[in-house]
Design a protein around this motif. Structure first.
Motif, PDB file in Angstrom:
ATOM      1  N   VAL A  25       0.830  -1.216   0.000  1.00 35.26           N
ATOM      2  CA  VAL A  25       0.000   0.000   0.000  1.00 35.26           C
ATOM      3  C   VAL A  25       0.858   1.257   0.000  1.00 35.26           C
ATOM      4  CG1 VAL A  25      -1.735   1.304   1.289  1.00 35.26           C
ATOM      5  CG2 VAL A  25      -1.910  -1.183   1.123  1.00 35.26           C
ATOM      6  N   GLN A  26       1.934   1.276   0.771  1.00 34.69           N
ATOM      7  CA  GLN A  26       2.781   2.470   0.829  1.00 34.69           C
ATOM      8  C   GLN A  26       3.365   2.808  -0.534  1.00 34.69           C
ATOM      9  OE1 GLN A  26       5.109   0.760   4.234  1.00 34.69           O
ATOM     10  NE2 GLN A  26       4.936   2.827   5.040  1.00 34.69           N
ATOM     11  N   TYR A  27       3.822   1.794  -1.250  1.00 32.91           N
ATOM     12  CA  TYR A  27       4.352   2.028  -2.598  1.00 32.91           C
ATOM     13  C   TYR A  27       3.266   2.568  -3.523  1.00 32.91           C
ATOM     14  CZ  TYR A  27       8.251  -0.893  -1.032  1.00 32.91           C
ATOM     15  OH  TYR A  27       9.315  -1.426  -0.343  1.00 32.91           O
ATOM     16  N   ALA A  28       2.086   1.937  -3.470  1.00 35.07           N
ATOM     17  CA  ALA A  28       1.006   2.324  -4.377  1.00 35.07           C
ATOM     18  C   ALA A  28       0.577   3.769  -4.148  1.00 35.07           C
ATOM     19  CB  ALA A  28      -0.186   1.375  -4.203  1.00 35.07           C
ATOM     20  N   ARG A  29       0.405   4.166  -2.908  1.00 35.00           N
ATOM     21  CA  ARG A  29      -0.050   5.533  -2.609  1.00 35.00           C
ATOM     22  C   ARG A  29       1.013   6.564  -2.981  1.00 35.00           C
ATOM     23  NH1 ARG A  29      -4.374   5.954   1.164  1.00 35.00           N
ATOM     24  NH2 ARG A  29      -3.462   7.863   2.000  1.00 35.00           N
ATOM     25  N   THR A  30       2.276   6.245  -2.697  1.00 28.49           N
ATOM     26  CA  THR A  30       3.356   7.180  -3.032  1.00 28.49           C
ATOM     27  C   THR A  30       3.511   7.339  -4.541  1.00 28.49           C
ATOM     28  OG1 THR A  30       4.522   6.578  -0.991  1.00 28.49           O
ATOM     29  CG2 THR A  30       5.796   7.666  -2.723  1.00 28.49           C
ATOM     30  N   VAL A  31       3.531   6.217  -5.259  1.00 23.20           N
ATOM     31  CA  VAL A  31       3.691   6.267  -6.718  1.00 23.20           C
ATOM     32  C   VAL A  31       2.486   6.941  -7.353  1.00 23.20           C
ATOM     33  CG1 VAL A  31       3.853   4.852  -8.797  1.00 23.20           C
ATOM     34  CG2 VAL A  31       5.224   4.289  -6.793  1.00 23.20           C
ATOM     35  N   ARG A  32       1.297   6.649  -6.875  1.00 22.37           N
ATOM     36  CA  ARG A  32       0.093   7.278  -7.432  1.00 22.37           C
ATOM     37  C   ARG A  32       0.168   8.794  -7.323  1.00 22.37           C
ATOM     38  NH1 ARG A  32      -4.376   9.335  -4.778  1.00 22.37           N
ATOM     39  NH2 ARG A  32      -6.280   9.530  -6.055  1.00 22.37           N
ATOM     40  N   GLY A  33       0.572   9.309  -6.138  1.00 21.13           N
ATOM     41  CA  GLY A  33       0.675  10.756  -5.971  1.00 21.13           C
ATOM     42  C   GLY A  33       1.697  11.374  -6.905  1.00 21.13           C
ATOM     43  N   SER A  34       2.858  10.705  -7.067  1.00 23.56           N
ATOM     44  CA  SER A  34       3.880  11.236  -7.960  1.00 23.56           C
ATOM     45  C   SER A  34       3.437  11.188  -9.416  1.00 23.56           C
ATOM     46  CB  SER A  34       5.184  10.437  -7.785  1.00 23.56           C
ATOM     47  OG  SER A  34       5.667  10.540  -6.463  1.00 23.56           O
ATOM     48  N   VAL A  35       2.747  10.104  -9.801  1.00 22.65           N
ATOM     49  CA  VAL A  35       2.307   9.962 -11.188  1.00 22.65           C
ATOM     50  C   VAL A  35       1.255  11.013 -11.523  1.00 22.65           C
ATOM     51  CG1 VAL A  35       1.081   8.444 -12.789  1.00 22.65           C
ATOM     52  CG2 VAL A  35       2.888   7.533 -11.339  1.00 22.65           C
ATOM     53  N   MET A  36       0.371  11.306 -10.592  1.00 24.29           N
ATOM     54  CA  MET A  36      -0.661  12.316 -10.847  1.00 24.29           C
ATOM     55  C   MET A  36      -0.057  13.690 -11.102  1.00 24.29           C
ATOM     56  SD  MET A  36      -3.666  11.206  -8.168  1.00 24.29           S
ATOM     57  CE  MET A  36      -4.798  12.441  -8.796  1.00 24.29           C
ATOM     58  N   VAL A  37       1.118  13.942 -10.539  1.00 22.84           N
ATOM     59  CA  VAL A  37       1.815  15.198 -10.804  1.00 22.84           C
ATOM     60  C   VAL A  37       2.565  15.123 -12.129  1.00 22.84           C
ATOM     61  CG1 VAL A  37       3.623  16.754  -9.983  1.00 22.84           C
ATOM     62  CG2 VAL A  37       2.007  15.761  -8.358  1.00 22.84           C
ATOM     63  N   GLU A  38       3.278  13.999 -12.342  1.00 22.60           N
ATOM     64  CA  GLU A  38       4.133  13.885 -13.524  1.00 22.60           C
ATOM     65  C   GLU A  38       3.342  13.753 -14.814  1.00 22.60           C
ATOM     66  OE1 GLU A  38       7.395  14.167 -13.649  1.00 22.60           O
ATOM     67  OE2 GLU A  38       7.499  14.527 -11.488  1.00 22.60           O
ATOM     68  N   LYS A  39       2.143  13.170 -14.781  1.00 24.23           N
ATOM     69  CA  LYS A  39       1.424  12.943 -16.028  1.00 24.23           C
ATOM     70  C   LYS A  39       0.920  14.229 -16.673  1.00 24.23           C
ATOM     71  CE  LYS A  39      -3.283  12.162 -14.270  1.00 24.23           C
ATOM     72  NZ  LYS A  39      -4.388  11.177 -14.192  1.00 24.23           N
ATOM     73  N   ASN A  40       0.951  15.324 -15.932  1.00 26.84           N
ATOM     74  CA  ASN A  40       0.565  16.618 -16.493  1.00 26.84           C
ATOM     75  C   ASN A  40       1.749  17.410 -17.034  1.00 26.84           C
ATOM     76  OD1 ASN A  40      -2.234  16.301 -15.806  1.00 26.84           O
ATOM     77  ND2 ASN A  40      -1.745  16.861 -13.690  1.00 26.84           N
ATOM     78  N   ARG A  41       2.926  16.829 -17.007  1.00 26.53           N
ATOM     79  CA  ARG A  41       4.118  17.512 -17.516  1.00 26.53           C
ATOM     80  C   ARG A  41       4.128  17.477 -19.046  1.00 26.53           C
ATOM     81  NH1 ARG A  41       6.537  19.961 -12.981  1.00 26.53           N
ATOM     82  NH2 ARG A  41       6.570  18.461 -11.255  1.00 26.53           N
ATOM     83  N   ASP A  42       4.947  18.365 -19.596  1.00 24.97           N
ATOM     84  CA  ASP A  42       5.023  18.470 -21.050  1.00 24.97           C
ATOM     85  C   ASP A  42       5.630  17.229 -21.686  1.00 24.97           C
ATOM     86  OD1 ASP A  42       3.892  20.966 -20.907  1.00 24.97           O
ATOM     87  OD2 ASP A  42       5.814  22.037 -20.945  1.00 24.97           O
ATOM     88  N   TYR A  43       6.593  16.588 -21.010  1.00 27.46           N
ATOM     89  CA  TYR A  43       7.253  15.438 -21.635  1.00 27.46           C
ATOM     90  C   TYR A  43       6.301  14.255 -21.764  1.00 27.46           C
ATOM     91  CZ  TYR A  43       7.854  13.216 -17.023  1.00 27.46           C
ATOM     92  OH  TYR A  43       7.651  12.637 -15.801  1.00 27.46           O
ATOM     93  N   VAL A  44       5.322  14.141 -20.847  1.00 25.19           N
ATOM     94  CA  VAL A  44       4.318  13.080 -20.963  1.00 25.19           C
ATOM     95  C   VAL A  44       3.374  13.395 -22.119  1.00 25.19           C
ATOM     96  CG1 VAL A  44       2.420  11.901 -19.795  1.00 25.19           C
ATOM     97  CG2 VAL A  44       4.497  12.490 -18.529  1.00 25.19           C
ATOM     98  N   ALA A  45       2.982  14.663 -22.245  1.00 27.73           N
ATOM     99  CA  ALA A  45       2.124  15.051 -23.363  1.00 27.73           C
ATOM    100  C   ALA A  45       2.820  14.823 -24.698  1.00 27.73           C
ATOM    101  CB  ALA A  45       1.705  16.513 -23.207  1.00 27.73           C
ATOM    102  N   ALA A  46       4.128  15.098 -24.744  1.00 31.18           N
ATOM    103  CA  ALA A  46       4.871  14.872 -25.979  1.00 31.18           C
ATOM    104  C   ALA A  46       4.954  13.386 -26.302  1.00 31.18           C
ATOM    105  CB  ALA A  46       6.275  15.465 -25.848  1.00 31.18           C
ATOM    106  N   ALA A  47       5.159  12.551 -25.280  1.00 34.71           N
ATOM    107  CA  ALA A  47       5.206  11.101 -25.507  1.00 34.71           C
ATOM    108  C   ALA A  47       3.860  10.581 -25.997  1.00 34.71           C
ATOM    109  CB  ALA A  47       5.628  10.390 -24.221  1.00 34.71           C
ATOM    110  N   GLN A  48       2.774  11.111 -25.450  1.00 33.08           N
ATOM    111  CA  GLN A  48       1.441  10.710 -25.911  1.00 33.08           C
ATOM    112  C   GLN A  48       1.184  11.176 -27.339  1.00 33.08           C
ATOM    113  OE1 GLN A  48      -0.949  12.527 -22.864  1.00 33.08           O
ATOM    114  NE2 GLN A  48      -0.884  10.732 -21.516  1.00 33.08           N
TER     115      GLN A  48
END
Length: 322
Positions: free
Chosen positions: A196-219
């Motif tokens: 659970v600790q890994y899942a909650r930590t990674v989820r929070g970081s991913v929710m921030v990172e997925k809005n970055r420009d490099y993720v949009a460019a990869a998509q």
């Protein structure tokens, strides 16, 4: 081309082996500087490394194989440590009720404890990271389902989850559980207790990172979601994951020792440090204090050194404290 340039380039190439630049950058990093400044952390790292080396080279350092009944003699049972009046060579820390050399049993028990702890952390990390990536990247109903399961599990102590998983596995498999199968059950039980600790930590970081420009460019260029999550998003969440993994290693070893002490872990034929403490506890008030004291000291030293490393790593990777 001038003669002064060519020798300089060839000399530099000869003096700079592959990987030397990465190694030099690591030595100049803030993390290594923080490590060098903390004598307590350096001592903890040395002690932790020593425990791992003792476990790896246990067959070379031990006087006997405590897992081999053919090497045990009841005539050598309950011998005190070597430095006492009744001590005998080669039993440095004495023997237990089965004639096992306590020092050898600690070395082999350390192997079992570290194997269960490391494998449990790897399993918990793989499961938690995968679920955290999926929940944070896709969101919606998948995110809600995974996080509600995590919230429910957080209401129960990790040791109870491990006891539940261990009990269900033993009730289903029964007498078919041997030493190796028991070790696998403990790994699964510990992994399901700490994901659970890994899942909650990674989820929070991913929710921030997925809005970055490099993720949009990869998509935009059509990269599939698994590639974006694993190759681009996951590396930016590794700092907190390393901290959690280090601290969870100590917790996993403690959980395994607790299960073994309660009789729900490793058997007496393949004892971990927790099993050795449980065995020695039966003879504590009979005067054979060394049977429980030395495995307990080894377990406490291992947990303390790993926790100190985890605390340092948490502070070293915190940008607010740099």
């Amino acid at each position: 081309m001038s003669d002064a340039v060519v020798p300089h380039r060839s000399e530099e190439g000869a003096q700079t082996p592959p990987g030397a630049g990465w190694f030099r950058r690591a030595l100049d990093s803030d993390i290594f500087y923080s490590f060098r400044r903390s004598k307590m952390t350096m001592a903890a790292a040395i002690v932790t490394l020593l425990f791992f080396l003792l476990a790896i080279f246990a067959p070379l350092l031990s006087a006997q194989n405590p897992f081999d009944p053919a090497q045990l003699q009841l005539m050598n049972s309950r011998i005190p440590p070597l430095w006492t009046a009744d001590g005998q060579s080669p039993f440095l820390l004495g023997t237990d009720e089965q004639g096992r050399d306590v020092f050898s049993a600690i070395l082999y028990g350390l192997r079992v404890s570290l194997a269960v702890g490391v494998a449990g952390v790897v399993f918990a990390g793989a499961l938690g990271i995968a679920l955290g990536l999926i929940a944070g990247y896709f969101g919606g109903a998948i995110d809600s389902l995974i996080m509600r399961i995590a919230d429910v599990q957080l209401t129960f102590p990790a040791i109870l989850i491990a006891l539940l998983v261990n009990g269900v596995a033993k009730s289903l498999l029964g007498n078919r559980l041997d030493e190796t199968s028991t070790l696998g059950v403990l790994v699964v039980a510990i992994g399901l207790s700490f994901w659970v600790q890994y899942a909650r930590t990674v989820r929070g970081s991913v929710m921030v990172e997925k809005n970055r420009d490099y993720v949009a460019a990869a998509q935009l260029i059509g990269l599939p979601a698994p590639t974006i999550m694993l190759r681009h998003v996951l590396p930016n969440t590794m700092g907190p994951i390393l901290v959690i993994a280090t601290i969870n290693l100590a917790l996993a070893i403690i959980t395994e020792a607790t299960l073994s002490f309660l009789g729900a872990g490793m058997p007496d034929t393949m004892p971990s440090l927790g099993t050795l403490i449980r065995i020695g506890n039966n003879y504590l008030f009979a005067g054979e204090w060394w049977i429980v004291a030395f495995p307990g000291i080894a377990l406490a030293g291992l947990i303390l050194s790993i926790n100190l490393l985890g605390d340092w790593l948490r502070d070293a990777l915190n940008p607010k404290l740099r």
